[in-house]
Enzyme design. Structure first.
Site, short mmCIF file in Angstrom:
data_model
loop_
_atom_site.label_atom_id
_atom_site.label_comp_id
_atom_site.label_asym_id
_atom_site.label_seq_id
_atom_site.Cartn_x
_atom_site.Cartn_y
_atom_site.Cartn_z
N CYS A 1 0.87 -1.18 0.00
CA CYS A 1 0.00 0.00 0.00
C CYS A 1 0.90 1.23 0.00
O CYS A 1 1.67 1.44 0.95
CB CYS A 1 -0.87 -0.02 1.26
SG CYS A 1 -1.85 1.47 1.47
N CYS B 1 -0.40 3.77 -6.50
CA CYS B 1 -1.39 3.22 -5.57
C CYS B 1 -1.62 1.81 -6.06
O CYS B 1 -1.84 1.60 -7.27
CB CYS B 1 -2.69 4.03 -5.61
SG CYS B 1 -4.07 3.20 -4.78
N1 DGL Z 1 -3.88 0.73 -2.23
C1 DGL Z 1 -3.46 1.81 -1.43
C2 DGL Z 1 -2.26 2.52 -1.99
O1 DGL Z 1 -1.43 1.87 -2.59
C3 DGL Z 1 -4.39 2.77 -0.81
C4 DGL Z 1 -5.77 2.86 -1.19
C5 DGL Z 1 -6.63 3.62 -0.21
O2 DGL Z 1 -7.12 2.95 0.70
O3 DGL Z 1 -6.81 4.83 -0.36
O4 DGL Z 1 -2.09 3.68 -1.82
#
Ligand code: DGL
Length: 284
Positions: free
Chosen positions: A69, A200
C-alpha cells in the site's frame, strides 16, 4: 511466512506478482477493507491502522511484512521501521513499495542519496496516487534527492480507490481515470510525461484505462512486478529472515466483508479464493 497488507483489494495486485515469482513461499494477506480508503484518512489514523495490521500479521507468524500500500508506506513505514519495530519486534522486518519504485524510476540505488549528474536531462515522471500519498510528498522528495534533473508531477485521484473497491461499472471507471489523466495533462500544460508511476496498488487494476487515456509512448511502470523482483533480491541478501514454511500456501484475511473480498479475489486470481474475517484492533 511473508505478510502482505493493504487497505483493501489493491495489495492483491502485488500479492499476485509475489506468488508468481516466489511459488515456494507462503503468504498471508490482510486487507483492511473496514477502514479503506486510507488515502482520505489523516496521517495519524494511517499510522495507527498500519501498526495494528502489521501486529496482526506478525502475531500470526509472519517474519516479514510487505506494506503493499503506497499510502501506508508513504505515511507510516519510516516511523514504524525506526521507532516501533526495534522496540516491539526487533527480529522482524517491514518493507514497502516506495523504495523499489523510486529505484526503478530513477535507475539509481536507494542507498545512493547524493544527486547524480544527469546524463539524460529533462526527464519527467508523473505519479498518480491517493490524496494522502501526494500530500506526503515522499515520491517527489526521494526522486529529487537522487535525480534532481527529473521533473516530478503528482496527480491525486480521490474517489478512484472506492470505485475500484465497489467494482464500479467500466464506464464509470473510465470517466474517473480520464478525469485524472486530463487533470495531469493540464498541470503539465499538455506536455507528455516520459514515465508514469501508478503509485497506488489499486490502480494496476485499471492500468489498461490509464494506458488508454495517456498519450502513446508514455511508459507506465508496473509496480507489482518491480516490487516482487525487489523482494526476491532482498530475501537473497537477507537469509537470516527465515520466511520458509513446510509447504507453500496463500491465505487471506479481511477486516471487512469476507464474501465481497472473496468474490473480488476469485475473479482477480481466476481461482477460488476464500477470505476469513478478522477484527483489526485499532482506535480510529
Ligand atoms: N492501495 C493503497 C495505496 O497503494 C491505498 C488505497 C486507499 O485505501 O486509499 O495507496
Amino acid at each position: 511466512m511473508i505478510g502482505a497488507f493493504d487497505s483493501g483489494h489493491g495489495g492483491l495486485t502485488i500479492l499476485r506478482a509475489l506468488t508468481a515469482h516466489l511459488p515456494e513461499r507462503s503468504f498471508l494477506y490482510f486487507g483492511d477493507h473496514a477502514h479503506m480508503p486510507y488515502g482520505e484518512r489523516s496521517a495519524d489514523e494511517i499510522l495507527q491502522l498500519t501498526e495494528a495490521a502489521i501486529t496482526l500479521l506478525f502475531e500470526r507468524g509472519c517474519r516479514l511484512v510487505l506494506l503493499a500500500c503506497n499510502t501506508a508506506a508513504a505515511v507510516a513505514l519510516r516511523t514504524l521501521q525506526q521507532q516501533w519495530l526495534p522496540a516491539h519486534y526487533p527480529d522482524r522486518r517491514i518493507l514497502g513499495v516506495l523504495v523499489p519504485t523510486v529505484e526503478i524510476a530513477t535507475g539509481i540505488p536507494w542507498a545512493e542519496t547524493t544527486p547524480r549528474n544527469a546524463h539524460n536531462v529533462n526527464r519527467s515522471i508523473a505519479i498518480f496516487a491517493t490524496r494522502r500519498t501526494v500530500a506526503s510528498n515522499v515520491y517527489v522528495e526521494e526522486i529529487r534527492k537522487r535525480a534532481p534533473h527529473i521533473t516530478v508531477v503528482q496527480q491525486a485521484c480521490p474517489g478512484l480507490v472506492s470505485l475500484i473497491e465497489q467494482s464500479a461499472p467500466r464506464a464509470e471507471l473510465r470517466d474517473a481515470v480520464q478525469g485524472h489523466v486530463r487533470a495531469l495533462m493540464a498541470q503539465m500544460n499538455g506536455a507528455m510525461p516520459d514515465s508514469v508511476i501508478l503509485g497506488c496498488t489499486h490502480y494496476p487494476l485499471v492500468a489498461d484505462l490509464f494506458t488508454e487515456m495517456l498519450p502513446a509512448g508514455c511508459e507506465v511502470l508496473s509496480q507489482p512486478d518491480l516490487v516482487a523482483r525487489s523482494l526476491i533480491d532482498y530475501l537473497k541478501r537477507h537469509p537470516e529472515i527465515d520466511t520458509a514454511t513446510p509447504a507453500p500456501s496463500t491465505r487471506f484475511l479481511t477486516s471487512g466483508d469476507p464474501d465481497t473480498a472473496s468474490h473480488f479475489a476469485t475473479v482477480f486470481f481466476g481461482r477460488p479464493v476464500q477470505f476469513q474475517s478478522v477484527p483489526l484492533k485499532a482506535i480510529v
